[in-house]
Design an enzyme around this catalytic site. Structure first.
Site, short mmCIF file in Angstrom:
data_model
loop_
_atom_site.label_atom_id
_atom_site.label_comp_id
_atom_site.label_asym_id
_atom_site.label_seq_id
_atom_site.Cartn_x
_atom_site.Cartn_y
_atom_site.Cartn_z
N GLU A 192 -1.52 -15.88 -11.41
CA GLU A 192 -0.72 -14.93 -12.17
C GLU A 192 0.78 -15.26 -12.09
O GLU A 192 1.49 -15.10 -13.08
CB GLU A 192 -0.98 -13.51 -11.69
CG GLU A 192 -2.38 -13.05 -12.04
CD GLU A 192 -2.72 -11.67 -11.52
OE1 GLU A 192 -1.87 -11.04 -10.84
OE2 GLU A 192 -3.84 -11.20 -11.81
N CYS A 232 -6.69 -4.96 -7.60
CA CYS A 232 -6.49 -4.64 -6.19
C CYS A 232 -5.90 -5.82 -5.43
O CYS A 232 -5.29 -5.64 -4.37
CB CYS A 232 -7.79 -4.15 -5.55
SG CYS A 232 -9.19 -5.23 -5.82
N HIS A 233 -6.06 -7.03 -5.97
CA HIS A 233 -5.50 -8.22 -5.31
C HIS A 233 -3.97 -8.21 -5.33
O HIS A 233 -3.35 -8.95 -4.57
CB HIS A 233 -6.04 -9.50 -5.96
CG HIS A 233 -5.67 -9.66 -7.40
ND1 HIS A 233 -6.38 -9.03 -8.41
CD2 HIS A 233 -4.67 -10.35 -7.99
CE1 HIS A 233 -5.83 -9.35 -9.57
NE2 HIS A 233 -4.80 -10.15 -9.35
N ASN A 286 -12.76 -0.42 -4.91
CA ASN A 286 -12.60 -0.74 -6.32
C ASN A 286 -13.75 -1.64 -6.79
O ASN A 286 -13.89 -2.76 -6.30
CB ASN A 286 -11.25 -1.44 -6.52
CG ASN A 286 -11.07 -2.01 -7.90
OD1 ASN A 286 -11.73 -1.62 -8.84
ND2 ASN A 286 -10.16 -2.96 -8.00
N TYR A 330 0.83 -1.20 0.00
CA TYR A 330 0.00 0.00 0.00
C TYR A 330 0.88 1.26 0.00
O TYR A 330 0.58 2.23 -0.70
CB TYR A 330 -0.93 0.01 1.22
CG TYR A 330 -2.00 -1.05 1.14
CD1 TYR A 330 -3.18 -0.81 0.45
CD2 TYR A 330 -1.84 -2.28 1.76
CE1 TYR A 330 -4.17 -1.78 0.36
CE2 TYR A 330 -2.81 -3.26 1.69
CZ TYR A 330 -3.98 -3.01 0.99
OH TYR A 330 -4.95 -3.98 0.91
#
Length: 183
Positions: A168, A141-142, A133, A110
């Site tokens: 990912e 946002c993950h 979001n 963050y």
């Protein structure tokens, strides 16, 4: 203000039934999970106003749905340039734009995200914008984690955040391996 109509699709994924909302221009307006549908409606009210959005079942599969299905089938890059239309404040949209700049298979804290938008002291505000979001996965946002690299809050549950990051990372590893075998 006129009521906006969004098409709703319920899309099976490996981590649960996903809700996908698109507008008449095929822009993505919201992505959430069936077990968090109430949260999605709350976010829509916050962005567009009470009774400002009407949902209708989609007549045919949207571009967003097809690209999200490709993402879940292993083509993580399929959603990279998916058109989105967002409400929110100027600050929220700035954070959401910065989220789209985080590469697949990568994470940032963050604090690092706050620094990327030239607001290094706005860490908490960045966290709140991240949590507001409406188009998770596409506005990733993950990919935001705690300062100590821990998995922190995700509107769809930490089990989904973990799965998305692993998905990912696997894709990124395969891409890197593919590049190295071509050299």
């Amino acid at each position: 203000m006129p009521v906006q109509s969004f098409a709703l699709e319920r899309v099976p994924t490996p981590i649960g039934l996903m809700l996908v909302l698109t507008d008449a221009q095929q822009r993505l307006r919201a992505v959430d999970w069936q077990d968090f549908e109430a949260r999605m409606h709350t976010l829509l009210r916050r962005q567009y106003g009470r009774d400002a959005v009407a949902l209708r079942d989609a007549v045919q599969p949207s571009t967003a749905r097809r690209r999200l299905e490709a993402y879940f089938d292993g083509d993580v890059a399929a959603i990279a340039d998916l058109p989105v239309a967002l409400g929110g404040t100027d600050f929220q949209r700035q954070v959401w734009q910065a989220l789209r700049g985080i590469e697949s298979g990568s994470t940032v804290s963050y604090g690092a995200l706050a620094a990327r938008i030239s607001r290094p002291t706005a860490v908490r505000a960045v966290g709140l914008a991240n949590g507001a979001n409406p188009v998770g996965i596409v506005v990733p946002c993950h990919r935001v984690i705690g300062a100590n690299a821990s998995l922190t809050g995700y509107g769809g549950g930490l089990h989904r955040k973990r799965w998305l990051l692993e998905h990912e990372a696997t894709w990124q590893t395969a891409q890197t391996a593919g590049l190295s075998t071509r050299s």
